[in-house]
Design a protein around this motif. Structure first.
Motif, mmCIF file in Angstrom:
data_model
loop_
_atom_site.group_PDB
_atom_site.id
_atom_site.type_symbol
_atom_site.label_atom_id
_atom_site.label_comp_id
_atom_site.label_asym_id
_atom_site.label_seq_id
_atom_site.Cartn_x
_atom_site.Cartn_y
_atom_site.Cartn_z
ATOM 1 N N TYR A 3 -6.449 3.647 4.455
ATOM 2 C CA TYR A 3 -5.967 5.221 4.986
ATOM 3 C C TYR A 3 -4.495 5.283 5.249
ATOM 4 C CZ TYR A 3 -10.923 5.496 5.108
ATOM 5 O OH TYR A 3 -12.090 5.533 4.584
ATOM 6 N N SER A 4 -3.483 4.370 4.653
ATOM 7 C CA SER A 4 -2.138 4.189 5.191
ATOM 8 C C SER A 4 -1.575 4.948 3.926
ATOM 9 C CB SER A 4 -1.609 2.841 5.479
ATOM 10 O OG SER A 4 -1.838 2.281 4.010
ATOM 11 N N ALA A 5 -0.199 5.439 4.251
ATOM 12 C CA ALA A 5 0.653 5.881 3.079
ATOM 13 C C ALA A 5 1.255 4.815 2.368
ATOM 14 C CB ALA A 5 1.558 6.885 3.780
ATOM 15 N N GLY A 6 1.270 3.585 2.955
ATOM 16 C CA GLY A 6 1.725 2.234 2.302
ATOM 17 C C GLY A 6 1.982 1.034 2.859
ATOM 18 N N VAL A 7 2.102 -0.004 2.308
ATOM 19 C CA VAL A 7 2.248 -1.189 3.217
ATOM 20 C C VAL A 7 3.655 -1.940 2.900
ATOM 21 C CG1 VAL A 7 1.349 -3.658 3.234
ATOM 22 C CG2 VAL A 7 -0.141 -1.648 2.605
ATOM 23 N N VAL A 8 4.202 -2.508 4.096
ATOM 24 C CA VAL A 8 5.523 -3.139 4.084
ATOM 25 C C VAL A 8 5.138 -4.399 4.454
ATOM 26 C CG1 VAL A 8 7.897 -3.168 4.660
ATOM 27 C CG2 VAL A 8 6.931 -0.847 4.479
ATOM 28 N N LEU A 9 5.662 -5.528 3.606
ATOM 29 C CA LEU A 9 5.818 -6.809 3.960
ATOM 30 C C LEU A 9 7.232 -7.343 4.491
ATOM 31 C CD1 LEU A 9 3.764 -8.512 0.883
ATOM 32 C CD2 LEU A 9 2.870 -7.500 3.112
ATOM 33 N N ALA A 10 7.344 -7.492 5.841
ATOM 34 C CA ALA A 10 8.594 -7.764 6.399
ATOM 35 C C ALA A 10 8.815 -9.401 6.108
ATOM 36 C CB ALA A 10 8.501 -7.334 7.755
ATOM 37 N N ASP A 11 9.961 -9.792 5.542
ATOM 38 C CA ASP A 11 9.959 -11.284 5.481
ATOM 39 C C ASP A 11 11.481 -11.431 5.440
ATOM 40 O OD1 ASP A 11 9.799 -13.995 4.675
ATOM 41 O OD2 ASP A 11 8.558 -13.981 3.237
ATOM 42 N N ALA A 12 11.869 -12.473 6.274
ATOM 43 C CA ALA A 12 13.282 -12.779 6.360
ATOM 44 C C ALA A 12 13.909 -13.286 5.183
ATOM 45 C CB ALA A 12 13.362 -13.721 7.784
ATOM 46 N N SER A 13 13.110 -13.980 4.397
ATOM 47 C CA SER A 13 13.567 -14.555 2.939
ATOM 48 C C SER A 13 14.011 -13.519 2.150
ATOM 49 C CB SER A 13 12.622 -15.456 2.352
ATOM 50 O OG SER A 13 11.361 -14.789 2.213
ATOM 51 N N ASN A 45 -9.789 -0.757 6.754
ATOM 52 C CA ASN A 45 -9.632 0.678 7.064
ATOM 53 C C ASN A 45 -8.374 1.097 7.385
ATOM 54 O OD1 ASN A 45 -12.298 1.191 6.709
ATOM 55 N ND2 ASN A 45 -12.773 0.895 8.936
ATOM 56 N N LEU A 46 -7.448 0.116 8.024
ATOM 57 C CA LEU A 46 -5.975 0.540 8.425
ATOM 58 C C LEU A 46 -5.255 0.738 7.062
ATOM 59 C CD1 LEU A 46 -4.126 0.968 10.702
ATOM 60 C CD2 LEU A 46 -3.521 -1.581 10.582
ATOM 61 N N LEU A 47 -5.545 -0.314 6.352
ATOM 62 C CA LEU A 47 -4.549 -0.536 4.924
ATOM 63 C C LEU A 47 -4.989 0.648 4.008
ATOM 64 C CD1 LEU A 47 -4.813 -4.253 4.361
ATOM 65 C CD2 LEU A 47 -2.706 -2.966 4.986
ATOM 66 N N THR A 65 -8.113 -0.810 -1.663
ATOM 67 C CA THR A 65 -7.056 -0.790 -0.441
ATOM 68 C C THR A 65 -5.596 -0.619 -1.201
ATOM 69 O OG1 THR A 65 -6.815 -3.292 -0.511
ATOM 70 C CG2 THR A 65 -8.525 -2.427 0.808
ATOM 71 N N ARG A 66 -4.777 -0.032 -0.344
ATOM 72 C CA ARG A 66 -3.421 -0.112 -0.644
ATOM 73 C C ARG A 66 -2.818 -1.729 -0.759
ATOM 74 N NH1 ARG A 66 -1.703 4.605 -2.416
ATOM 75 N NH2 ARG A 66 -2.010 6.241 -0.927
ATOM 76 N N GLU A 67 -3.478 -2.573 -0.091
ATOM 77 C CA GLU A 67 -2.909 -4.077 -0.416
ATOM 78 C C GLU A 67 -3.072 -4.501 -1.610
ATOM 79 O OE1 GLU A 67 -3.353 -8.210 1.989
ATOM 80 O OE2 GLU A 67 -4.932 -6.651 2.150
ATOM 81 N N LEU A 68 -4.411 -4.116 -2.026
ATOM 82 C CA LEU A 68 -4.769 -4.821 -3.327
ATOM 83 C C LEU A 68 -4.137 -3.867 -4.530
ATOM 84 C CD1 LEU A 68 -8.669 -5.022 -3.142
ATOM 85 C CD2 LEU A 68 -7.206 -6.883 -3.739
ATOM 86 N N GLN A 69 -3.842 -2.763 -4.426
ATOM 87 C CA GLN A 69 -2.942 -2.073 -5.226
ATOM 88 C C GLN A 69 -1.495 -2.472 -5.157
ATOM 89 O OE1 GLN A 69 -1.627 1.886 -4.235
ATOM 90 N NE2 GLN A 69 -2.046 2.752 -6.013
#
Length: 282
Positions: free
Chosen positions: A272-282, A268-270, A163-167
């Motif tokens: 086949y995605s082109a990337g993962v973005v973690l949105a965090d206010a900190s 599956n969503l992760l 998965t992209r998340e693990l990568q």
């Protein structure tokens, strides 16, 4: 279609006929009534493809998931579990790896961090082998886990992540570069086919980014930055569809709210995605 895992092998070994061993799975699906996880399905797909290419493939497993013999051109090596009521475990993995000392092989493909960690203790006794590990789970990051994972993965010629998340986590939390090779393959006909029909409507493979986070302000900031950068990918936002997110989706048409997803749908969503973005206010 010869999928990416086999391309990793072919890039390393070329057209030579190689002896390849799979360690870390419990067996192969279809050989028993016992349930098989993604790891077993992944190994089955890769092993069958490599065997069909003429390589000598051995898959290690334990009852009731596997018995000694052969299956679709794959050699099956049975290794007993310490406690048959609970197949697998550390001692099963250790015994599987010990058997490698008495077999000639060119490529060793490890499934999971436990197998990779134990392999460090026999690595020096098996020189001139190609080592590949697939990391399908990661613990929470800490001073100790970071060092353990780096120790476990240091010897491998190739690290892969399904998965992209693990990568992303391997690179950013543990400093390990991994090849992204998604799960979701079925065996049939003339080869392997990607299964992408479980994606939410309107999303296609490699055409969207997955946006994770609960802070609406941070999400909005990233959405605006993405628009200014003129990125073409759609944004798939995972989580409860709050009124604030619905207003954001109306304001930016490229946003797709996919709601709360189950484990398989999220995987599956992760994947086949082109990337993962973690949105965090900190």
């Amino acid at each position: 279609i010869l999928f990416t895992t086999c391309q990793v092998y072919l890039a390393m070994i070329g057209s030579l006929v190689m002896k390849i061993s799979f360690i870390g799975q419990l067996g192969l699906p279809g050989l028993s009534e016992a349930n098989a996880a993604s790891r077993e399905h992944r190994v089955a797909a890769v092993a069958q493809t490599l065997a069909a290419e003429g390589h000598e493939v051995t898959v290690y497993g334990t009852p009731p998931y596997l018995s000694a013999g052969s299956f679709k051109g794959i050699n099956l090596a049975q290794v007993p579990s310490f406690d048959p009521r609970y197949p697998g475990g550390i001692l099963y993995l250790a015994w599987s790896l010990t058997k490698l000392l008495f077999r000639q092989q060119d490529v060793i493909h490890l499934q999971g961090l436990k197998a990779a960690f134990l392999a460090r203790f026999i690595w020096a006794l098996l020189p001139h082998r190609i080592w590949i590990v697939t990391v399908d789970q990661l613990p929470k990051i800490s001073w100790l886990t970071r060092r353990i994972i780096r120790f476990a993965l240091a010897i491998n010629d190739q690290v892969t992540a399904p998965t992209r998340e693990l990568q992303y986590r391997l690179l950013n939390e543990f400093g390990v570069t991994a090849e992204y090779i998604p799960d979701g393959f079925v065996v049939g006909g003339s080869g392997q086919k990607l299964v992408t029909s479980t994606l939410p409507r309107g999303l296609k493979k490699d055409t969207y980014l997955v946006l994770l986070g609960e802070d609406t302000k941070a999400l909005r900031s990233f959405v605006k930055a993405r628009k200014q950068a003129k990125l073409k990918q759609r944004l798939a936002i995972v989580g409860e569809e709050t009124p604030a997110l619905k207003r954001l989706a109306k304001q930016f048409p490229k946003i797709k709210l996919v709601g709360s997803l189950g484990n398989r749908q999220l995987r599956n969503l992760l994947a086949y995605s082109a990337g993962v973005v973690l949105a965090d206010a900190s």
